[in-house]
Design a protein around this motif. Structure first.
Motif, PDB file in Angstrom:
ATOM      1  N   VAL A   1      26.619 -15.569 -28.481  1.00 23.22           N
ATOM      2  CA  VAL A   1      27.919 -15.975 -27.946  1.00 23.22           C
ATOM      3  C   VAL A   1      28.266 -17.398 -28.381  1.00 23.22           C
ATOM      4  CG1 VAL A   1      29.228 -16.361 -25.814  1.00 23.22           C
ATOM      5  CG2 VAL A   1      27.694 -14.403 -25.989  1.00 23.22           C
ATOM      6  N   ALA A   2      27.255 -18.208 -28.646  1.00 21.56           N
ATOM      7  CA  ALA A   2      27.453 -19.586 -29.097  1.00 21.56           C
ATOM      8  C   ALA A   2      26.535 -19.855 -30.287  1.00 21.56           C
ATOM      9  CB  ALA A   2      27.183 -20.569 -27.959  1.00 21.56           C
ATOM     10  N   PRO A   3      26.794 -19.261 -31.441  1.00 22.11           N
ATOM     11  CA  PRO A   3      25.868 -19.372 -32.582  1.00 22.11           C
ATOM     12  C   PRO A   3      25.643 -20.796 -33.057  1.00 22.11           C
ATOM     13  CG  PRO A   3      27.956 -18.363 -33.231  1.00 22.11           C
ATOM     14  CD  PRO A   3      27.956 -18.416 -31.752  1.00 22.11           C
ATOM     15  N   GLU A   4      26.597 -21.696 -32.777  1.00 26.37           N
ATOM     16  CA  GLU A   4      26.449 -23.081 -33.222  1.00 26.37           C
ATOM     17  C   GLU A   4      25.261 -23.779 -32.564  1.00 26.37           C
ATOM     18  OE1 GLU A   4      29.140 -22.926 -29.662  1.00 26.37           O
ATOM     19  OE2 GLU A   4      29.006 -21.825 -31.559  1.00 26.37           O
ATOM     20  N   ARG A   5      24.734 -23.216 -31.464  1.00 22.55           N
ATOM     21  CA  ARG A   5      23.567 -23.822 -30.820  1.00 22.55           C
ATOM     22  C   ARG A   5      22.367 -23.873 -31.757  1.00 22.55           C
ATOM     23  NH1 ARG A   5      23.303 -21.162 -24.721  1.00 22.55           N
ATOM     24  NH2 ARG A   5      25.330 -21.930 -23.992  1.00 22.55           N
ATOM     25  N   LEU A   6      22.295 -22.949 -32.689  1.00 23.36           N
ATOM     26  CA  LEU A   6      21.166 -22.934 -33.621  1.00 23.36           C
ATOM     27  C   LEU A   6      21.152 -24.189 -34.486  1.00 23.36           C
ATOM     28  CD1 LEU A   6      18.836 -20.949 -34.511  1.00 23.36           C
ATOM     29  CD2 LEU A   6      20.294 -20.395 -36.455  1.00 23.36           C
ATOM     30  N   LEU A   7      22.321 -24.803 -34.668  1.00 20.29           N
ATOM     31  CA  LEU A   7      22.435 -25.969 -35.532  1.00 20.29           C
ATOM     32  C   LEU A   7      22.359 -27.288 -34.766  1.00 20.29           C
ATOM     33  CD1 LEU A   7      25.376 -24.679 -37.771  1.00 20.29           C
ATOM     34  CD2 LEU A   7      22.915 -24.371 -38.108  1.00 20.29           C
ATOM     35  N   ALA A   8      22.248 -27.222 -33.449  1.00 20.71           N
ATOM     36  CA  ALA A   8      22.200 -28.435 -32.637  1.00 20.71           C
ATOM     37  C   ALA A   8      20.857 -29.140 -32.801  1.00 20.71           C
ATOM     38  CB  ALA A   8      22.448 -28.098 -31.171  1.00 20.71           C
ATOM     39  N   ALA A   9      20.820 -30.390 -32.391  1.00 19.63           N
ATOM     40  CA  ALA A   9      19.596 -31.194 -32.521  1.00 19.63           C
ATOM     41  C   ALA A   9      18.637 -30.887 -31.367  1.00 19.63           C
ATOM     42  CB  ALA A   9      19.949 -32.674 -32.550  1.00 19.63           C
ATOM     43  N   VAL A  10      18.065 -29.692 -31.391  1.00 23.20           N
ATOM     44  CA  VAL A  10      17.149 -29.269 -30.335  1.00 23.20           C
ATOM     45  C   VAL A  10      15.807 -28.782 -30.888  1.00 23.20           C
ATOM     46  CG1 VAL A  10      18.976 -28.685 -28.701  1.00 23.20           C
ATOM     47  CG2 VAL A  10      18.182 -26.946 -30.317  1.00 23.20           C
ATOM     48  N   ALA A  11      15.648 -28.776 -32.201  1.00 26.03           N
ATOM     49  CA  ALA A  11      14.395 -28.316 -32.814  1.00 26.03           C
ATOM     50  C   ALA A  11      13.335 -29.413 -32.740  1.00 26.03           C
ATOM     51  CB  ALA A  11      14.630 -27.907 -34.262  1.00 26.03           C
TER      52      ALA A  11
ATOM     53  N   ALA B   1      12.500  -6.280 -25.213  1.00 25.44           N
ATOM     54  CA  ALA B   1      12.935  -7.654 -24.969  1.00 25.44           C
ATOM     55  C   ALA B   1      12.669  -8.528 -26.193  1.00 25.44           C
ATOM     56  CB  ALA B   1      12.236  -8.225 -23.741  1.00 25.44           C
ATOM     57  N   HIS B   2      11.506  -8.329 -26.807  1.00 23.59           N
ATOM     58  CA  HIS B   2      11.159  -9.082 -28.006  1.00 23.59           C
ATOM     59  C   HIS B   2      12.092  -8.727 -29.160  1.00 23.59           C
ATOM     60  CE1 HIS B   2       8.937  -9.511 -31.848  1.00 23.59           C
ATOM     61  NE2 HIS B   2       8.522 -10.650 -31.312  1.00 23.59           N
ATOM     62  N   GLU B   3      12.307  -7.440 -29.382  1.00 21.39           N
ATOM     63  CA  GLU B   3      13.131  -7.013 -30.507  1.00 21.39           C
ATOM     64  C   GLU B   3      14.585  -7.438 -30.337  1.00 21.39           C
ATOM     65  OE1 GLU B   3      11.904  -5.718 -33.337  1.00 21.39           O
ATOM     66  OE2 GLU B   3      10.021  -6.204 -32.332  1.00 21.39           O
ATOM     67  N   LEU B   4      15.055  -7.472 -29.094  1.00 20.75           N
ATOM     68  CA  LEU B   4      16.435  -7.924 -28.860  1.00 20.75           C
ATOM     69  C   LEU B   4      16.600  -9.390 -29.245  1.00 20.75           C
ATOM     70  CD1 LEU B   4      17.330  -6.159 -25.479  1.00 20.75           C
ATOM     71  CD2 LEU B   4      18.330  -5.714 -27.735  1.00 20.75           C
ATOM     72  N   LEU B   5      15.573 -10.200 -29.043  1.00 22.52           N
ATOM     73  CA  LEU B   5      15.642 -11.598 -29.457  1.00 22.52           C
ATOM     74  C   LEU B   5      15.611 -11.726 -30.982  1.00 22.52           C
ATOM     75  CD1 LEU B   5      13.472 -13.321 -26.734  1.00 22.52           C
ATOM     76  CD2 LEU B   5      15.819 -13.911 -27.326  1.00 22.52           C
ATOM     77  N   VAL B   6      14.819 -10.888 -31.635  1.00 19.35           N
ATOM     78  CA  VAL B   6      14.830 -10.869 -33.099  1.00 19.35           C
ATOM     79  C   VAL B   6      16.233 -10.518 -33.590  1.00 19.35           C
ATOM     80  CG1 VAL B   6      13.908  -9.754 -35.162  1.00 19.35           C
ATOM     81  CG2 VAL B   6      12.379 -10.268 -33.247  1.00 19.35           C
ATOM     82  N   ASN B   7      16.823  -9.492 -32.993  1.00 20.83           N
ATOM     83  CA  ASN B   7      18.175  -9.081 -33.384  1.00 20.83           C
ATOM     84  C   ASN B   7      19.202 -10.159 -33.072  1.00 20.83           C
ATOM     85  OD1 ASN B   7      17.185  -6.653 -34.285  1.00 20.83           O
ATOM     86  ND2 ASN B   7      17.803  -5.476 -32.488  1.00 20.83           N
ATOM     87  N   GLU B   8      19.004 -10.853 -31.958  1.00 22.96           N
ATOM     88  CA  GLU B   8      19.936 -11.930 -31.590  1.00 22.96           C
ATOM     89  C   GLU B   8      19.968 -12.994 -32.684  1.00 22.96           C
ATOM     90  OE1 GLU B   8      22.156 -13.926 -28.104  1.00 22.96           O
ATOM     91  OE2 GLU B   8      21.200 -11.973 -28.160  1.00 22.96           O
ATOM     92  N   LEU B   9      18.802 -13.373 -33.174  1.00 24.53           N
ATOM     93  CA  LEU B   9      18.749 -14.381 -34.235  1.00 24.53           C
ATOM     94  C   LEU B   9      19.424 -13.860 -35.506  1.00 24.53           C
ATOM     95  CD1 LEU B   9      17.917 -17.097 -35.314  1.00 24.53           C
ATOM     96  CD2 LEU B   9      15.631 -16.185 -35.759  1.00 24.53           C
ATOM     97  N   ALA B  10      19.200 -12.599 -35.833  1.00 23.12           N
ATOM     98  CA  ALA B  10      19.847 -12.023 -37.013  1.00 23.12           C
ATOM     99  C   ALA B  10      21.368 -12.096 -36.887  1.00 23.12           C
ATOM    100  CB  ALA B  10      19.407 -10.571 -37.196  1.00 23.12           C
ATOM    101  N   LEU B  11      21.895 -11.757 -35.718  1.00 20.61           N
ATOM    102  CA  LEU B  11      23.341 -11.795 -35.501  1.00 20.61           C
ATOM    103  C   LEU B  11      23.874 -13.226 -35.555  1.00 20.61           C
ATOM    104  CD1 LEU B  11      23.630  -9.202 -32.592  1.00 20.61           C
ATOM    105  CD2 LEU B  11      24.314  -8.860 -34.972  1.00 20.61           C
ATOM    106  N   VAL B  12      23.133 -14.165 -34.966  1.00 14.49           N
ATOM    107  CA  VAL B  12      23.547 -15.568 -34.989  1.00 14.49           C
ATOM    108  C   VAL B  12      23.674 -16.064 -36.426  1.00 14.49           C
ATOM    109  CG1 VAL B  12      22.703 -17.915 -34.536  1.00 14.49           C
ATOM    110  CG2 VAL B  12      22.723 -16.219 -32.708  1.00 14.49           C
ATOM    111  N   VAL B  13      22.673 -15.763 -37.255  1.00 18.46           N
ATOM    112  CA  VAL B  13      22.697 -16.239 -38.638  1.00 18.46           C
ATOM    113  C   VAL B  13      23.850 -15.600 -39.405  1.00 18.46           C
ATOM    114  CG1 VAL B  13      21.415 -16.320 -40.796  1.00 18.46           C
ATOM    115  CG2 VAL B  13      20.235 -16.756 -38.646  1.00 18.46           C
TER     116      VAL B  13
END
Length: 280
Positions: free
Chosen positions: A254-264, A106-118
């Motif tokens: 599926v929605a990579p633009e979420r990484l750039l939203a004002a949520v940090a 589960a942890h590694e899939l999230l790491v991979n998810e971020l890699a794919l998003v970027v």
């Protein structure tokens, strides 16, 4: 060579799917589909067919409470590795073993998810990806803290190092994927260690980076706020702009633009406004 089944010819994107698995070790059908620009209902049955042919194997995360629905992952088998090698593509040095990998899947899939998003954001021109590194020996470092009159060694091993260029500026982010399994005491010490390391010029010495941050991706609002509070406590109750925080849902292939939203969120006392990870 990757041969198509006579009665069920493989679609042309299968080679790309195997290359993705060679790079990331394991991915879900949802992740594969998004990275390939296909629909998940198209990709999932083909991946299952490749399991039946012995090219792929499946793994299921044991941390089910933190795994997304349908998060069973696919990985290359020995036959799959042979297919990759026959096509002249780089392949992992070893096969993924389900019994040793499922606990942290589960942890590694999230790491991979971020890699794919970027990578998707890079392909869309939203930023320029310069480096994605997860090898421990390439990104680990160590610092020391003074606690009760003695020096305490603090290993600093992030899940990934991300280096991007955005608006002409080169930036490095050490990525910490949090699964709410580490104690508050350990996380506070880690934040203090990162700040000491940063203050000593660690990013420039270790990675040649002058602009760097530590980005923690947390599973829920309550956990995110707790970690942010710990990072503020760790730096004289003032906090530091070194520490940034994002919720898991901001990382979505599926929605990579979420990484750039004002949520940090930033780990500084009195700084309560959500903001984008990279200014527009």
């Amino acid at each position: 060579m990757l041969q198509a089944n006579l009665f069920a010819p493989r679609p042309p994107w299968v080679a790309g799917a195997l290359e993705l698995l060679a790079r990331h070790r394991f991915l879900t059908a949802r992740q594969l589909a998004a990275a390939l620009g296909r629909a998940e209902p198209e990709v999932a049955p083909v991946a299952e067919a490749l399991v039946g042919e012995g090219v792929l194997q499946t793994l299921a995360p044991t941390t089910l409470s933190l795994a997304k629905p349908g998060s069973r992952a696919f990985a290359l088998t020995r036959a799959g590795l042979a297919c990759i090698a026959a096509e002249g593509n780089p392949s992992p040095s070893r096969m993924v073993r389900p019994l040793t990998s499922s606990f942290t899947l589960a942890h590694e899939l999230l790491v991979n998810e971020l890699a794919l998003v970027v990578r998707l954001l890079d392909a869309r021109g939203a930023l320029r990806l310069l480096l994605w590194e997860t090898r421990r020996e390439r990104i680990a470092d160590v610092t020391h803290l003074a606690e009760r009159g003695r020096a305490v060694r603090v290993p600093l091993v992030a899940d990934a190092l991300l280096v991007v260029e955005h608006q002409g500026q080169r930036q490095g982010l050490l990525i910490e994927i949090d699964m709410a399994t580490v104690s508050a005491k350990s996380m506070r010490r880690k934040f203090a260690g990162y700040h000491a390391w940063w203050s000593e010029g660690g990013p420039a010495r270790r990675f040649g980076l002058t602009a760097s941050r530590v980005l923690t991706v947390a599973p829920a609002v309550k956990r995110l706020e707790r970690l942010r509070a710990l990072s503020i406590e760790a730096v004289d109750a003032r906090g530091s702009g070194l520490f940034w925080f994002l919720p898991h849902e901001a990382v979505d292939v599926v929605a990579p633009e979420r990484l750039l939203a004002a949520v940090a969120r930033v780990g500084k006392a009195g700084d309560e406004s959500p903001r984008p990870l990279f200014p527009p």
